[in-house]
Design an enzyme around this catalytic site. Structure first.
Site, PDB file in Angstrom:
ATOM      1  N   HIS A 115      40.406 -22.748  18.047  1.00 27.75           N
ATOM      2  CA  HIS A 115      41.151 -21.494  18.205  1.00 27.75           C
ATOM      3  C   HIS A 115      41.396 -21.169  19.678  1.00 27.75           C
ATOM      4  O   HIS A 115      41.842 -20.075  20.011  1.00 27.75           O
ATOM      5  CB  HIS A 115      40.407 -20.335  17.524  1.00 27.75           C
ATOM      6  CG  HIS A 115      40.429 -20.423  16.027  1.00 27.75           C
ATOM      7  ND1 HIS A 115      39.711 -19.593  15.205  1.00 27.75           N
ATOM      8  CD2 HIS A 115      41.088 -21.259  15.189  1.00 27.75           C
ATOM      9  CE1 HIS A 115      39.918 -19.917  13.933  1.00 27.75           C
ATOM     10  NE2 HIS A 115      40.753 -20.926  13.903  1.00 27.75           N
ATOM     11  N   CYS A 182      54.117 -17.548  36.082  1.00 25.28           N
ATOM     12  CA  CYS A 182      54.005 -18.959  36.433  1.00 25.28           C
ATOM     13  C   CYS A 182      54.764 -19.259  37.729  1.00 25.28           C
ATOM     14  O   CYS A 182      55.940 -18.898  37.853  1.00 25.28           O
ATOM     15  CB  CYS A 182      54.565 -19.801  35.286  1.00 25.28           C
ATOM     16  SG  CYS A 182      54.625 -21.551  35.653  1.00 25.28           S
TER      17      CYS A 182
HETATM   18  P1  OAD Z   1      33.543 -13.665  10.627  1.00 25.07           P
HETATM   19  O1  OAD Z   1      33.381 -12.370  11.349  1.00 25.07           O
HETATM   20  O2  OAD Z   1      34.534 -13.769   9.525  1.00 25.07           O
HETATM   21  O3  OAD Z   1      32.139 -14.082  10.040  1.00 25.07           O
HETATM   22  C1  OAD Z   1      30.983 -14.036  10.823  1.00 25.07           C
HETATM   23  C2  OAD Z   1      29.864 -14.662  10.019  1.00 25.07           C
HETATM   24  O4  OAD Z   1      28.706 -14.697  10.835  1.00 25.07           O
HETATM   25  C3  OAD Z   1      29.477 -13.871   8.752  1.00 25.07           C
HETATM   26  O5  OAD Z   1      29.374 -14.780   7.667  1.00 25.07           O
HETATM   27  C4  OAD Z   1      28.121 -13.274   9.109  1.00 25.07           C
HETATM   28  O6  OAD Z   1      27.257 -13.189   7.963  1.00 25.07           O
HETATM   29  C5  OAD Z   1      27.598 -14.320  10.066  1.00 25.07           C
HETATM   30  N1  OAD Z   1      26.578 -13.844  11.006  1.00 25.07           N
HETATM   31  C6  OAD Z   1      26.427 -12.621  11.574  1.00 25.07           C
HETATM   32  N2  OAD Z   1      25.391 -12.608  12.422  1.00 25.07           N
HETATM   33  C7  OAD Z   1      24.867 -13.868  12.409  1.00 25.07           C
HETATM   34  C8  OAD Z   1      23.788 -14.515  13.090  1.00 25.07           C
HETATM   35  N3  OAD Z   1      23.043 -13.860  13.966  1.00 25.07           N
HETATM   36  N4  OAD Z   1      23.553 -15.824  12.820  1.00 25.07           N
HETATM   37  C9  OAD Z   1      24.319 -16.509  11.937  1.00 25.07           C
HETATM   38  N5  OAD Z   1      25.345 -15.951  11.273  1.00 25.07           N
HETATM   39  C10 OAD Z   1      25.629 -14.660  11.506  1.00 25.07           C
HETATM   40  O7  OAD Z   1      33.830 -14.758  11.774  1.00 25.07           O
HETATM   41  P2  OAD Z   1      34.396 -16.237  11.661  1.00 25.07           P
HETATM   42  O8  OAD Z   1      33.936 -16.916  10.424  1.00 25.07           O
HETATM   43  O9  OAD Z   1      34.116 -16.889  12.957  1.00 25.07           O
HETATM   44  O10 OAD Z   1      40.468 -16.535  13.838  1.00 25.07           O
HETATM   45  O11 OAD Z   1      35.957 -15.954  11.554  1.00 25.07           O
HETATM   46  C11 OAD Z   1      36.846 -17.048  11.508  1.00 25.07           C
HETATM   47  C12 OAD Z   1      38.155 -16.710  12.126  1.00 25.07           C
HETATM   48  O12 OAD Z   1      38.688 -15.530  11.518  1.00 25.07           O
HETATM   49  C13 OAD Z   1      38.082 -16.319  13.578  1.00 25.07           C
HETATM   50  O13 OAD Z   1      37.980 -17.412  14.463  1.00 25.07           O
HETATM   51  C14 OAD Z   1      39.387 -15.580  13.775  1.00 25.07           C
HETATM   52  C15 OAD Z   1      39.469 -14.781  12.481  1.00 25.07           C
HETATM   53  O14 OAD Z   1      40.719 -14.652  11.962  1.00 25.07           O
HETATM   54  C16 OAD Z   1      41.378 -16.422  14.840  1.00 25.07           C
HETATM   55  O15 OAD Z   1      41.294 -15.579  15.704  1.00 25.07           O
HETATM   56  C17 OAD Z   1      42.465 -17.433  14.820  1.00 25.07           C
END
Ligand code: OAD
Length: 279
Positions: A115, A182
Site C-alpha cells: 500500500h 516537481c
Molecule cells: P484494520 O483496522 O482493518 O484491522 C486491524 C486489525 O488489527 C484488527 O483485526 C484488530 O483486531 C487487530 N489488532 C488490533 N490491535 C492489535 C494488536 N496489538 N496486535 C495484533 N492485532 C491487533 O487494519 P488492516 O487489516 O491493516 O488500505 O486494514 C487493511 C487495509 O484497509 C488498510 O491497509 C487500508 C484499509 O482500507 C488502504 O489504505 C489501501
C-alpha cells in the site's frame, strides 16, 4: 508452544501484517479510527485522487501530520521480532499493508509495502520518487512541511495510544503547508501510497502471491484480513499446503480457516515468545 514447532519446522516463511502490528507503537488501526480524534478525518475523503485534485494542500497537510505521527513513534516488539526471524530462513517475505515505515526501521529487509509508504513522495507526473530520509536536497525541499508545526504542541490532536501514552498530531490543515512541486515537470508531489480507487502495484502483488504460494509457514498478524487482494494471500498459502498462524486479539475474516489462532496483542505475545526462546 505450537508456534515454536511451526517456526522450527519451516524453511520458507511469508508474513502479512496490518494496522494491528503498529497499534502497540501508538498508531491507531483503521477500526480504532472510527472513533475519537481520527473520526473527524474520513480517509475516503482525504485518501483519494479526487480529493487531491480538489484540494491538494489539505491532502498534503493531512499526510504531513501522519508522517509526523509515524516518526514520533518507535517500532515495537512485533516489528523487531519479525526482523530477527528473517535471517533464519531460506526465504522470508514480509508483506505489509502498513505505510508507516516501522518494519524497515526495525530492520526487516525483504518487505513488500503493497500500500506504499507515507515517508515517500512521488511526482504526480511520474518523474521521480523521493524518501524523506534519503538525505538529498530534493527530499529536504519536498518534506520541508515535516518540521513540527505550531499546532503540534497544542492538545487538539492529543490521543492515547495502546501503550497508554499520548502523542500529538496537528490538525491536517492547521500548518497550511504548500504542496511541493516537481523540479522536472512542475506537477505536484503526492504521497507514494495507494489511494482508494487506485490499483496496487502489480509487480509487488505478483511477488507477494508467489511468496505466499511458495511458503511452508504463513503468519497473519494484526490485520482484519478483509481488504483484497492482500486478504487473498493466506488463502493462497493454505491451498498450497502451508500452515497459517494468525496473531490477533480478535477473530478475523480468516480465523475459521487458520491452522492456529493466537488471541493476543502481537507485540506483547512476540516479545514474550522470543524471550522464552532465549533469542
Ligand atoms: P484494520 O483496522 O482493518 O484491522 C486491524 C486489525 O488489527 C484488527 O483485526 C484488530 O483486531 C487487530 N489488532 C488490533 N490491535 C492489535 C494488536 N496489538 N496486535 C495484533 N492485532 C491487533 O487494519 P488492516 O487489516 O491493516 O488500505 O486494514 C487493511 C487495509 O484497509 C488498510 O491497509 C487500508 C484499509 O482500507 C488502504 O489504505 C489501501
Amino acid at each position: 508452544m505450537q508456534l515454536d514447532h511451526y517456526l522450527s519446522q519451516a524453511h520458507r516463511v511469508c508474513v502479512l501484517t496490518g494496522a494491528g502490528v503498529s497499534a502497540e507503537s501508538g498508531i491507531p488501526t483503521f477500526r480504532d479510527a472510527q472513533s475519537g480524534f481520527w473520526a473527524s478525518f474520513d480517509p475516503a475523503e482525504l485518501a483519494t485522487p479526487e480529493a487531491f485534485r480538489r484540494d491538494p494542500q489539505r491532502v498534503w497537510s493531512w499526510y504531513a501530520m501522519r508522517r509526523r505521527m509515524a516518526r514520533s513513534v518507535e517500532p515495537n516488539a512485533a516489528h523487531r521480532a519479525l526482523a530477527a526471524l528473517e535471517p533464519r530462513y531460506d526465504a522470508f517475505t514480509l508483506v505489509t499493508q502498513n505505510v508507516d515505515d516501522l518494519h524497515g526501521r526495525a530492520g526487516s529487509r525483504n518487505v513488500l509495502e503493497i500500500h506504499g509508504n507515507i515517508l515517500r513522495a512521488r511526482c504526480a507526473g511520474g518523474c521521480v520518487t523521493v524518501h524523506r530520509d534519503d538525505g538529498s536536497d530534493l527530499a529536504a525541499a519536498v518534506f520541508a512541511a515535516d518540521q513540527p508545526a505550531a499546532a503540534d504542541t497544542s492538545t487538539a490532536g492529543r490521543q492515547s495510544d495502546a501503550a497508554g501514552e499520548s502523542h500529538t498530531a496537528g490538525a491536517p490543515d492547521a500548518a497550511g503547508e504548500a504542496v511541493p512541486t516537481c523540479p522536472e515537470c512542475g506537477d505536484y508531489f503526492r504521497p507514494d501510497v495507494v489511494w482508494f480507487g487506485e490499483t496496487l502495484p502489480p509487480e509487488l502483488i505478483d511477488q507477494a502471491f508467489t511468496a505466499a504460494a511458495d511458503c511452508d509457514l504463513f503468519l497473519l498478524i494484526g490485520t482484519s484480513a478483509e481488504v483484497y487482494p492482500a486478504a487473498g494471500l493466506p488463502h493462497a498459502a493454505l491451498e498450497r499446503g502451508a500452515k497459517v498462524v494468525e496473531i490477533n486479539p480478535d477473530p478475523t475474516a480468516f480465523s475459521t480457516r487458520a491452522t492456529l489462532c493466537i488471541r493476543e496483542p502481537a507485540a506483547a505475545y512476540l516479545s514474550r515468545f522470543l524471550e522464552q526462546r532465549g533469542s
